[in-house]
Design a protein around this motif. Structure first.
Motif, PDB file in Angstrom:
ATOM      1  N   GLU A   1       1.693  -3.008 -12.313  1.00  0.00           N
ATOM      2  CA  GLU A   1       0.267  -2.930 -12.637  1.00  0.00           C
ATOM      3  C   GLU A   1      -0.500  -4.070 -11.967  1.00  0.00           C
ATOM      4  O   GLU A   1      -1.587  -3.874 -11.418  1.00  0.00           O
ATOM      5  CB  GLU A   1       0.087  -2.991 -14.161  1.00  0.00           C
TER       6      GLU A   1
ATOM      7  N   ASP B   1       0.847  -1.190   0.000  1.00  0.00           N
ATOM      8  CA  ASP B   1       0.000   0.000   0.000  1.00  0.00           C
ATOM      9  C   ASP B   1       0.881   1.237   0.000  1.00  0.00           C
ATOM     10  O   ASP B   1       0.901   2.032   0.938  1.00  0.00           O
ATOM     11  CB  ASP B   1      -0.875  -0.061   1.249  1.00  0.00           C
TER      12      ASP B   1
ATOM     13  N   ASN C   1      -6.849  -3.697  -5.608  1.00  0.00           N
ATOM     14  CA  ASN C   1      -8.253  -3.425  -5.894  1.00  0.00           C
ATOM     15  C   ASN C   1      -9.134  -4.594  -5.506  1.00  0.00           C
ATOM     16  O   ASN C   1     -10.191  -4.435  -4.898  1.00  0.00           O
ATOM     17  CB  ASN C   1      -8.437  -3.133  -7.385  1.00  0.00           C
TER      18      ASN C   1
ATOM     19  N   ARG D   1      -1.411  -3.408  -8.404  1.00  0.00           N
ATOM     20  CA  ARG D   1      -2.580  -2.543  -8.220  1.00  0.00           C
ATOM     21  C   ARG D   1      -3.879  -3.336  -8.369  1.00  0.00           C
ATOM     22  O   ARG D   1      -4.827  -3.154  -7.609  1.00  0.00           O
ATOM     23  CB  ARG D   1      -2.530  -1.374  -9.209  1.00  0.00           C
TER      24      ARG D   1
END
Lengths: 205, 205
Positions: free
Chosen positions: B126, A182, B133, B129
């Motif tokens: 990527e 994070d 999510n 991420r």
DNA sequence: TTGCTTACATACAAATATGAATGTATATTA
DNA sequence: TAATATACATTCATATTTGTATGTAAGCAA
């Protein structure tokens, strides 16, 4: 400049370690070449190879510079002789580790490298085993502390110290991973304190 | 053999994906070359480049083959319309994910690759991420289920659904990591069921 | 002061990887 | 059935990386 004094050589060595950490962080351990580390440290590969026999050794030294002191601190913090109340002691230990991440960029970066910028294969799988062993130690100490908390009637009835220790360890393991991933801090970093407090509160009588 | 039929080509493609998974697992993603994947699949690099433009794309496809169905299953399992009691529903969801790891070697191996055999830099950040999510979604659903549990008086007093959801997510995140790292199964794999049961029990009224 | 060692820099050889270009026989389609 | 597209294999040119070997000037001990 061809021959440095002993102290300067030691500085060079440390600069190489710091440079390695930066490049590992930016490009991942595998993709990092000795050339890139050398350039980042302002030396040539010759210097890097003089101080470290290969990338694996350099990685180990970087890791130990951060983890050996950290493990010592853990051992101190989880001491049984500490006369604070056991649950608070656990809470302090967890908070202390997070604090170390916040205060030292070397620690923070090394954690990040080890968790998401390193592939644990071949020479590196040894590191995995060390980590596992370290976990075992922490779990045992947590269990002893929970046992003391139980003896002091701090726990709600029917809670098993061993299970609590494992649960706490998994919680904290997950927290560290999320803390590291994070990056922008929006999800976990800011809430660490209350997450830990809540976790401990779940156990309190 | 120079030109295969469409179905055979599809088989070849899948063989390449499976081979990639094997080599990624054994050597780590970065250290794996297209040549090694090709050899493992019994073809040449030409075939691999025909089906996938580069290693990153091959990695993504491998990952999605396992994760897209898994996410669907999660969504199903965490449905609010389910009329089971919410805490048991959470427990089933956690156990179900572990069961998927136990039953499918492709799932297990892909998890292992993603957790300790992959460096999340450059093109791969990527993926990080996306994972973050996905976590958010799970946390939200857990929170809703805990809210329902609270409404049904299943929780002990003063427990906050949001905090409980985060705590459960961190616990499970840590569990998955330990499950994967604990290759010989001695530490965690065998005790998963009771760890989960205990975690949920901590919340029960 | 001499001679050995240190702390690097430079040069070299070998290995490995990549992507694209090209070749080619067979499916497939018109 | 002829033309074309497909599913690969083969070849090529170009980087990159590694470990080592060698060079060298300055530090250090006798």
């Amino acid at each position: 400049m061809v021959r440095q004094t002993k102290e300067n050589a030691e500085l060079t060595r440390q600069r190489i370690i710091d440079a390695a950490r930066q490049v590992f962080l930016a490009r991942g351990v595998s993709r990092t070449s000795m050339e890139q580390i050398a350039t980042a440290a302002g030396v040539t590969r010759g210097a890097v190879y003089w101080h470290f026999s290969n990338k694996t050794e350099l990685f180990s030294v970087m890791r130990e510079q951060v983890f050996l002191p950290l493990i010592d601190r853990m051992d101190d913090n989880l001491q049984l002789e500490n006369n604070e109340d056991p649950l608070t002691q656990i809470e302090n230990f967890l908070n202390g580790t997070i604090q170390a991440l916040n205060e030292s960029s070397a620690t923070r970066e090394t954690y990040e490298i080890m968790m998401i910028k390193c592939e644990y294969v071949e020479e590196f799988s040894e590191v995995l085993r060390q980590i596992l062993n370290n976990c075992d130690g922490i779990i045992q100490k947590l269990e002893q502390l929970y046992q003391r908390a139980k003896n002091k009637r701090q726990l709600r009835a029917s809670q098993d110290p061993e299970q609590l220790a494992l649960d706490t360890h998994l919680f904290f393991s997950g927290l560290l991973h999320m803390w590291v991933k994070d990056i922008d801090g929006s999800h976990f970093r800011k809430r660490t304190h209350s997450l830990i407090a809540n976790h401990i509160d779940l156990r309190r009588n």
